[in-house]
Design an enzyme around this catalytic site. Sequence first.
Site, PDB file in Angstrom:
ATOM      1  N   ASN A 195       0.886  -1.172   0.000  1.00 13.92           N
ATOM      2  CA  ASN A 195       0.000   0.000   0.000  1.00 13.92           C
ATOM      3  C   ASN A 195       0.914   1.209   0.000  1.00 13.92           C
ATOM      4  O   ASN A 195       1.522   1.530   1.018  1.00 13.92           O
ATOM      5  CB  ASN A 195      -0.904  -0.022   1.234  1.00 13.92           C
ATOM      6  CG  ASN A 195      -1.696   1.267   1.396  1.00 13.92           C
ATOM      7  OD1 ASN A 195      -1.759   2.087   0.482  1.00 13.92           O
ATOM      8  ND2 ASN A 195      -2.290   1.461   2.568  1.00 13.92           N
ATOM      9  N   TRP A 196       0.999   1.853  -1.155  1.00 13.98           N
ATOM     10  CA  TRP A 196       1.969   2.951  -1.290  1.00 13.98           C
ATOM     11  C   TRP A 196       1.513   4.224  -0.603  1.00 13.98           C
ATOM     12  O   TRP A 196       2.292   5.167  -0.474  1.00 13.98           O
ATOM     13  CB  TRP A 196       2.224   3.223  -2.778  1.00 13.98           C
ATOM     14  CG  TRP A 196       3.115   2.205  -3.429  1.00 13.98           C
ATOM     15  CD1 TRP A 196       3.598   1.033  -2.877  1.00 13.98           C
ATOM     16  CD2 TRP A 196       3.660   2.252  -4.759  1.00 13.98           C
ATOM     17  NE1 TRP A 196       4.396   0.369  -3.776  1.00 13.98           N
ATOM     18  CE2 TRP A 196       4.448   1.095  -4.945  1.00 13.98           C
ATOM     19  CE3 TRP A 196       3.548   3.164  -5.807  1.00 13.98           C
ATOM     20  CZ2 TRP A 196       5.121   0.829  -6.138  1.00 13.98           C
ATOM     21  CZ3 TRP A 196       4.221   2.899  -6.993  1.00 13.98           C
ATOM     22  CH2 TRP A 196       5.002   1.755  -7.159  1.00 13.98           C
ATOM     23  N   LYS A 197       0.238   4.303  -0.240  1.00 15.23           N
ATOM     24  CA  LYS A 197      -0.309   5.522   0.387  1.00 15.23           C
ATOM     25  C   LYS A 197      -0.053   6.734  -0.524  1.00 15.23           C
ATOM     26  O   LYS A 197      -0.134   6.586  -1.737  1.00 15.23           O
ATOM     27  CB  LYS A 197       0.271   5.680   1.797  1.00 15.23           C
ATOM     28  CG  LYS A 197       0.097   4.373   2.609  1.00 15.23           C
ATOM     29  CD  LYS A 197       0.343   4.531   4.067  1.00 15.23           C
ATOM     30  CE  LYS A 197       0.132   3.177   4.765  1.00 15.23           C
ATOM     31  NZ  LYS A 197       0.294   3.251   6.208  1.00 15.23           N
TER      32      LYS A 197
ATOM     33  N   HIS B  46      -9.182   1.548   5.013  1.00 13.40           N
ATOM     34  CA  HIS B  46      -7.904   1.717   5.711  1.00 13.40           C
ATOM     35  C   HIS B  46      -8.094   2.653   6.907  1.00 13.40           C
ATOM     36  O   HIS B  46      -8.866   3.619   6.827  1.00 13.40           O
ATOM     37  CB  HIS B  46      -6.849   2.280   4.763  1.00 13.40           C
ATOM     38  CG  HIS B  46      -5.476   2.174   5.323  1.00 13.40           C
ATOM     39  ND1 HIS B  46      -4.993   3.077   6.239  1.00 13.40           N
ATOM     40  CD2 HIS B  46      -4.508   1.249   5.151  1.00 13.40           C
ATOM     41  CE1 HIS B  46      -3.767   2.718   6.597  1.00 13.40           C
ATOM     42  NE2 HIS B  46      -3.449   1.608   5.947  1.00 13.40           N
TER      43      HIS B  46
ATOM     44  N   GLU C  74      -6.357   4.979   7.962  1.00 17.57           N
ATOM     45  CA  GLU C  74      -6.087   6.392   7.657  1.00 17.57           C
ATOM     46  C   GLU C  74      -7.308   7.056   7.018  1.00 17.57           C
ATOM     47  O   GLU C  74      -7.562   8.239   7.233  1.00 17.57           O
ATOM     48  CB  GLU C  74      -4.847   6.497   6.754  1.00 17.57           C
ATOM     49  CG  GLU C  74      -3.577   6.206   7.552  1.00 17.57           C
ATOM     50  CD  GLU C  74      -2.451   5.584   6.748  1.00 17.57           C
ATOM     51  OE1 GLU C  74      -2.490   5.613   5.502  1.00 17.57           O
ATOM     52  OE2 GLU C  74      -1.523   5.042   7.393  1.00 17.57           O
TER      53      GLU C  74
ATOM     54  N   GLU D  49      -5.001  -4.627  10.717  1.00 21.04           N
ATOM     55  CA  GLU D  49      -3.958  -3.619  10.891  1.00 21.04           C
ATOM     56  C   GLU D  49      -4.188  -2.861  12.189  1.00 21.04           C
ATOM     57  O   GLU D  49      -4.971  -1.892  12.219  1.00 21.04           O
ATOM     58  CB  GLU D  49      -3.974  -2.624   9.723  1.00 21.04           C
ATOM     59  CG  GLU D  49      -3.725  -3.250   8.366  1.00 21.04           C
ATOM     60  CD  GLU D  49      -3.124  -2.250   7.391  1.00 21.04           C
ATOM     61  OE1 GLU D  49      -2.073  -2.560   6.842  1.00 21.04           O
ATOM     62  OE2 GLU D  49      -3.693  -1.162   7.215  1.00 21.04           O
TER      63      GLU D  49
ATOM     64  N   GLY E 203       2.965   2.473  10.644  1.00 19.66           N
ATOM     65  CA  GLY E 203       3.916   3.561  10.435  1.00 19.66           C
ATOM     66  C   GLY E 203       4.673   3.965  11.686  1.00 19.66           C
ATOM     67  O   GLY E 203       5.328   4.996  11.705  1.00 19.66           O
TER      68      GLY E 203
ATOM     69  N   SER F   1       3.814  -2.014  10.198  1.00 17.73           N
ATOM     70  CA  SER F   1       5.268  -2.120  10.374  1.00 17.73           C
ATOM     71  C   SER F   1       5.805  -3.508  10.061  1.00 17.73           C
ATOM     72  O   SER F   1       6.771  -3.960  10.679  1.00 17.73           O
ATOM     73  CB  SER F   1       5.672  -1.672  11.783  1.00 17.73           C
ATOM     74  OG  SER F   1       5.288  -0.315  12.006  1.00 17.73           O
TER      75      SER F   1
ATOM     76  N   GLY G 254       3.092  -1.102   4.144  1.00 16.09           N
ATOM     77  CA  GLY G 254       3.182   0.312   3.816  1.00 16.09           C
ATOM     78  C   GLY G 254       4.605   0.697   3.458  1.00 16.09           C
ATOM     79  O   GLY G 254       5.080   0.461   2.346  1.00 16.09           O
ATOM     80  N   GLY G 255       5.318   1.258   4.420  1.00 19.83           N
ATOM     81  CA  GLY G 255       6.663   1.793   4.183  1.00 19.83           C
ATOM     82  C   GLY G 255       7.599   0.848   3.442  1.00 19.83           C
ATOM     83  O   GLY G 255       8.304   1.269   2.504  1.00 19.83           O
TER      84      GLY G 255
HETATM   85  P1  13P Z   1       3.373   0.456   7.526  1.00 18.89           P
HETATM   86  O1  13P Z   1       3.848  -0.861   6.942  1.00 18.89           O
HETATM   87  O2  13P Z   1       4.113   1.636   6.962  1.00 18.89           O
HETATM   88  O3  13P Z   1       3.326   0.421   9.005  1.00 18.89           O
HETATM   89  O4  13P Z   1       1.861   0.645   7.013  1.00 18.89           O
HETATM   90  C1  13P Z   1       0.995  -0.410   7.148  1.00 18.89           C
HETATM   91  C2  13P Z   1      -0.245  -0.075   6.432  1.00 18.89           C
HETATM   92  O5  13P Z   1      -0.979   0.802   6.850  1.00 18.89           O
HETATM   93  C3  13P Z   1      -0.558  -0.807   5.197  1.00 18.89           C
HETATM   94  O6  13P Z   1      -1.833  -0.518   4.768  1.00 18.89           O
END
Ligand code: 13P
Length: 250
Positions: free
Chosen positions: A9-11, A94, A96, A166, A172, A212, A233-234
Amino acid sequence: MRKYVIAGNWKMNKTPAETTALINEMKPLVADAKCDVVLCVPYVDIAAATAAAEGSNIKIGAENVHFKASGAYTGEVSAEMLTACGVEYVVVGHSERRQYFGETDQTVNLRTLAALNAGLKAIVCVGETLEQRELGYTETLLKYQTKMALTNVTAEQLKNVIIAYEPVWAIGTGVTATADQADEGNGYVRAAVAEMFGAEAAEEITVQYGGSMNAKNAEELLAKENVDGGLIGGASLKAEDFSIIVKAVK
Ligand code: 13P
């Protein structure tokens, strides 16, 4: 047979040119994956992503979808628009989106239904905040969010649903859930699916862990009975790290 899926998930990251470069770098590194590999990218990167991924085992997803087919919904994108662009997956609900953009269990449900009705595979996200965990609500909340998201989904459509557990406190932050916490959270999600759709459907559904997950901890998390993949994510923004996570699926 339960399917393993590793999804990035590149956000809100990467331009189209950066998308092309990153996918070209990833392709050879994930070519022999033992799982499905998905990259969920910003809307504006979809064209570059589908072009770069063509002929490879990387599938492209979006990061959200609106629940209406068309109309006066400024800034939104419909499921049909996504499928027309070659998108196969979409992240829905998500944390967020829930935290910063006012999405609720009801809109998450509507978005999930719109995605499934259009033939997309939905990656539905659920997860508790640290406060909810400390109050002892994790199981209740995960089951509630799961059931709300899947309301009116048919047994046939459920085959196109992936649920990502999640924990909000792990996203993050660099604080990963322990493998046991991930297994337990995913187990609550699976139990909710069992209560709604029966034991067999619950046994087959893919439940990812996200928060994470990285090149160092992926193998331990993915070894757990209830962890059938990851939503990353990251670490999905770095070709080598992402490929190490993909390769952690044996
Ligand atoms: P991180 O891997 O950056 O913690 O993000 C997880 C995430 O929200 C994937 O949707």
